[in-house]
Design an enzyme around this catalytic site. Structure first.
Site, PDB file in Angstrom:
ATOM      1  NE  ARG A 185      24.222  43.192  24.186  1.00 13.62           N
ATOM      2  CZ  ARG A 185      25.333  42.651  23.690  1.00 13.62           C
ATOM      3  NH1 ARG A 185      25.342  42.221  22.454  1.00 13.62           N
ATOM      4  NH2 ARG A 185      26.418  42.558  24.426  1.00 13.62           N
ATOM      5  CE  LYS A 222      31.235  48.811  27.445  1.00  8.31           C
ATOM      6  NZ  LYS A 222      32.069  47.745  28.025  1.00  8.31           N
ATOM      7  NE  ARG A 235      35.798  40.816  37.629  1.00  6.33           N
ATOM      8  CZ  ARG A 235      36.432  40.126  36.697  1.00  6.33           C
ATOM      9  NH1 ARG A 235      36.275  40.448  35.421  1.00  6.33           N
ATOM     10  NH2 ARG A 235      37.241  39.137  37.024  1.00  6.33           N
ATOM     11  CG  ASP A 246      44.116  16.047  51.370  1.00  4.83           C
ATOM     12  OD1 ASP A 246      45.020  16.893  51.554  1.00  4.83           O
ATOM     13  OD2 ASP A 246      43.249  15.770  52.227  1.00  4.83           O
ATOM     14  CG  MET A 247      45.573  19.171  45.821  1.00  4.49           C
ATOM     15  SD  MET A 247      47.340  19.555  45.622  1.00  4.49           S
ATOM     16  CE  MET A 247      47.268  21.294  45.201  1.00  4.49           C
TER      17      MET A 247
END
EC number: 2.7.6.1
Length: 329
Positions: free
Chosen positions: A211, A209, A93, A34-35
């Site tokens: 926007r 960068k 992150r 069942d992992m």
């Protein structure tokens, strides 16, 4: 000292063990039907200084769970000290709240590592330095900058520089080594790029960068004169490759002679490898903190350099209770 390897990066674990001149601990990490993950250590670890090598890369949750269960098994086996060696620290992150009602998953991972039995963590190029403060145990954050410095110097074939201990494509820089320029692909990576630029005694440029408004593509502003320069982008993680490839295109549009990249962790999800192959990047150099996929191994402009020597020296220093920071002098 004993070295235990989980399944995420066995080639790196074997190289580290070879550097230290000792075998990997006899342990099994397997899955039931069942992992569910099952760990069994086949030798005595009572009173030992144990290092568990496991990058929490894709599949991130499976590899993290393997590490947690291994830590628990070692703790219950009465190991004297357990160090989690995580060349790539997954969830790094997610180090702050990105919006209302969102988690700080890096802090959660830190908590469960300590709860599972880790007494110390050894990692490399954390995405955010403040993650060290998420732990109430010692954290040693290694830097790939010494490896990148040696590789670049060796590839430039500077007079008096010792040859690299591995095969590497030459770095033919028009105008000589002084024409090299290190570039940070964003404002957040300036400290990392500056460290490498200082080690190589070359100039630094930055890509800003921004926007202007929602729905409008990012504008790449290059801070620094890159005309005719051999530019080397430096970053800690490459995931989809979009930002790195866009940065390379921006540098070429601003007159760079050529562009390469040095990145510590090659996550490379989705079509990242093909995107990099079609980009202006002449070469992307990664470390082996994450095991190379078949696509990476077959790529003509992606290569890996080994972190085994650096990690093994750090492990030996920890075991000997000597300085780890001296490795970066």
């Amino acid at each position: 000292m004993k070295i235990v390897a989980c399944n995420s990066n066995l080639p790196l674990a074997e190289k580290v063990a070879a550097e230290l001149g000792m075998p990997l601990c006899n342990a099994t990490v397997r899955r039931f039907a069942d992992m569910e993950i099952f760990v069994e250590i086949h030798e005595n670890v009572r009173g030992e200084d144990v290092f568990v090598i496991q990058s929490t890369c894709s599949p991130t949750n499976d590899n993290l769970m393997e590490l947690l269960i291994m830590l628990d098994a070692l703790r219950r086996g009465s190991a004297r000290r357990i160090t989690a060696v995580m060349p790539y620290f997954g969830y790094a992150r997610q180090d702050r709240k990105s919006g209302p009602r969102t988690p700080i998953s890096a802090k959660l991972v830190a908590n469960i590592l300590v709860e599972a039995g880790a007494n110390r963590v050894l990692t490399m190029d954390l995405h955010a330095m403040q993650i060290q403060g998420f732990f109430d145990i010692p954290v040693d954050n290694l830097y790939a900058a010494p490896l990148f410095t040696r590789d670049i110097r060796g590839r430039m074939k500077i007079d008096g520089e010792p040859p690299l201990p591995y095969d590497a494509p030459p770095m033919d820089i028009p105008g000589g080594p002084h024409n090299l320029m290190i570039v940070s692909p964003d404002v957040g990576g300036v400290v990392r790029a500056r460290q490498l630029a200082q080690r190589l005694n070359v100039d630094l440029a930055i890509i800003d960068k921004r926007r202007e408004r929602a729905g409008v593509s990012e504008v790449m502003n290059v801070i620094g004169d890159v005309r005719g320069r051999y530019c080397v982008l430096v970053d800690d993680i490459v995931d989809s490759g979009g930002s790195l490839c866009n940065a390379a295109e921006a540098l070429m549009k601003h007159g760079a002679a050529a562009v390469e990249a040095y990145v510590t962790h090659g996550v490379l999800t989705g079509s990242a490898v093909s995107r990099i192959g079609q980009s202006p990047l002449g070469m992307l150099t990664l470390t082996d903190s994450i095991v190379a996929t078949e696509a990476v191994r077959e790529s003509s402009n992606i290569r890996q350099i080994s972190t085994a020597e650096l990690i093994s020296r750090a492990m030996q220093a920890i075991s000997d209770e000597s300085s780890v920071s001296s490795l970066f002098d």
